[in-house]
Design a protein around this motif. Structure first.
Motif, PDB file in Angstrom:
ATOM      1  N   CYS A  57       2.908  -5.012  -4.101  1.00 18.63           N
ATOM      2  CA  CYS A  57       2.262  -6.247  -3.625  1.00 18.63           C
ATOM      3  C   CYS A  57       2.466  -6.429  -2.122  1.00 18.63           C
ATOM      4  O   CYS A  57       1.530  -6.801  -1.396  1.00 18.63           O
ATOM      5  N   TYR A  61      -0.494  -6.406   0.801  1.00 19.95           N
ATOM      6  CA  TYR A  61      -0.622  -7.497   1.775  1.00 19.95           C
ATOM      7  C   TYR A  61      -0.624  -6.938   3.196  1.00 19.95           C
ATOM      8  O   TYR A  61      -1.472  -7.300   4.019  1.00 19.95           O
ATOM      9  N   ALA A 113       2.258  -9.879   8.727  1.00 23.22           N
ATOM     10  CA  ALA A 113       2.177  -8.463   8.370  1.00 23.22           C
ATOM     11  C   ALA A 113       2.732  -7.579   9.480  1.00 23.22           C
ATOM     12  O   ALA A 113       3.440  -6.596   9.207  1.00 23.22           O
TER      13      ALA A 113
END
Length: 231
Positions: A57, A61, A113
């Protein structure tokens, strides 16, 4: 001298509007950096997790927000999501319907990120001897991250994180495409009405001065950290 007088006249006439746009830019920068940093630490830890689902996950992302242009992300959140009735009926619409907060959300998620990748690299760069010493001392995994890995990783990643903040300053200009009157939005409007580039040049000088200030702060933090660890 005439050029100086032109810029002085511009400041006198449009100074309040430019200052208001600058304040919005600063709010976007500070807000997105604070939120992005707060989210990037757990995301970096998740990317190093031994649990395959959590790591997958986190990787997805990171790939989505680092692999697509920020401008596209802004348009998707502001224009694209409004097409779905479920979104308009949800509490999220209170944020997404406001161009400033929508831009702030996208900037924060995007920066998360990038910062997470820098922090992850910093964690991986911590010498194994320090990790083993901490575990031998009796620290559990949570304590290892809290007292050893995260502080050391942030020290190692300080230059990279500083570069992300500088890049984020420039990225805030993209929110002007969704009607936010930040510094870029204001000077674009002034240039369109005056048919000159004076306002744009002035904005460039302001952005450069802010960048120099951020660079100075980052270098001060680096010197402080180097002095702390040398002791």
């Amino acid at each position: 001298m005439s050029l100086f007088n032109d810029y002085l006249a511009l400041l006198v006439e449009s100074g309040p509007a430019i200052l208001e746009g600058l304040l919005i830019t600063v709010k976007l920068l500070v807000g997105s950096c604070l939120v992005g940093f707060a989210l990037s630490v757990p995301l970096a830890i998740a990317r190093l997790s031994t649990h395959a689902g959590i790591r997958w996950c986190a990787d997805v992302y990171s790939a989505v927000f680092r692999g697509t242009p920020l401008l596209v992300q802004i348009f998707i959140f502001y224009y694209g999501l409004s097409q779905f009735e479920a979104v308009r009926a949800s509490p999220a619409w209170l944020v997404l319907n406001d161009s400033f907060y929508c831009g702030l959300v996208v900037l924060s998620l995007n920066l998360t990120a990038y910062m997470a990748e820098d922090i992850r690299a910093g964690i991986m760069a911590v010498p194994n001897g320090e990790k083993e010493a901490a575990l031998a001392y009796g620290l559990n995994k949570w304590q290892l991250y809290r007292y050893i890995l995260i502080p050391r990783a942030l020290t190692i990643a300080t230059p990279a994180l500083g570069n992300e903040i500088i890049a984020q300053l420039k990225s805030t200009a993209l929110v002007s495409t969704i009607t936010v009157l930040d510094l870029t939005g204001v000077v674009r409007r002034l240039s369109a009405t005056s048919y000159t580039t004076d306002a744009l040049i002035l904005a460039g000088v302001i952005y450069a001065l802010i960048t120099l200030s951020i660079s100075w702060v980052i270098r001060w933090i680096e010197r402080r950290n180097a002095h702390h660890f040398s002791r």
